[in-house]
Design a protein around this motif. Structure first.
Motif, mmCIF file in Angstrom:
data_model
loop_
_atom_site.group_PDB
_atom_site.id
_atom_site.type_symbol
_atom_site.label_atom_id
_atom_site.label_comp_id
_atom_site.label_asym_id
_atom_site.label_seq_id
_atom_site.Cartn_x
_atom_site.Cartn_y
_atom_site.Cartn_z
ATOM 1 N N GLU A 50 -16.635 28.169 3.628
ATOM 2 C CA GLU A 50 -15.532 27.575 2.869
ATOM 3 C C GLU A 50 -15.380 26.095 3.217
ATOM 4 O OE1 GLU A 50 -12.048 29.917 3.587
ATOM 5 O OE2 GLU A 50 -12.807 31.624 2.454
ATOM 6 N N GLU A 53 -18.105 24.110 1.591
ATOM 7 C CA GLU A 53 -17.887 23.984 0.145
ATOM 8 C C GLU A 53 -16.686 23.108 -0.185
ATOM 9 O OE1 GLU A 53 -17.551 28.026 -1.134
ATOM 10 O OE2 GLU A 53 -19.699 28.426 -0.865
ATOM 11 N N LYS A 55 -13.555 23.762 0.524
ATOM 12 C CA LYS A 55 -12.383 24.564 0.168
ATOM 13 C C LYS A 55 -11.256 24.436 1.186
ATOM 14 C CE LYS A 55 -14.937 28.037 -2.445
ATOM 15 N NZ LYS A 55 -15.315 29.450 -2.526
ATOM 16 N N CYS A 56 -11.522 23.794 2.301
ATOM 17 C CA CYS A 56 -10.478 23.582 3.309
ATOM 18 C C CYS A 56 -10.719 22.237 3.968
ATOM 19 C CB CYS A 56 -10.457 24.724 4.324
ATOM 20 S SG CYS A 56 -12.004 24.989 5.188
ATOM 21 N N GLN A 57 -9.674 21.727 4.550
ATOM 22 C CA GLN A 57 -9.737 20.419 5.191
ATOM 23 C C GLN A 57 -9.268 20.552 6.636
ATOM 24 O OE1 GLN A 57 -10.970 17.753 3.568
ATOM 25 N NE2 GLN A 57 -11.304 19.091 1.813
#
Length: 70
Positions: A50, A53, A55-57
């Motif tokens: 994730e 990709e 999708k998170c920081q």
């Protein structure tokens, strides 16, 4: 073939010798540890994917704590 119920398994375990009961307990504990370890590995790989990709920081501990408590 139907699976035995929890009660049936306990009754069967009661028929084992004390040594065999201890071995059964140790075997079950080891299997649980292995399953939990596999779950953690899967969770980490999923989180890494994730992140890769986008999708998170990344966040600071303070931001994370604030989000959890809100």
């Amino acid at each position: 073939m139907t699976q035995p119920t929890f009660s049936e398994i306990l009754e069967a375990a009661d028929t084992l010798s004390l040594d065999d009961q201890e071995n059964l307990i140790n075997s079950l504990i080891n299997r649980l540890r292995s399953r939990r370890r596999a779950e953690r590995i899967r969770d980490v790989k999923e989180a890494q994917q994730e992140f890769a990709e986008g999708k998170c920081q990344p966040v600071t501990p303070e931001q994370l704590t604030s989000e959890i408590l809100s």
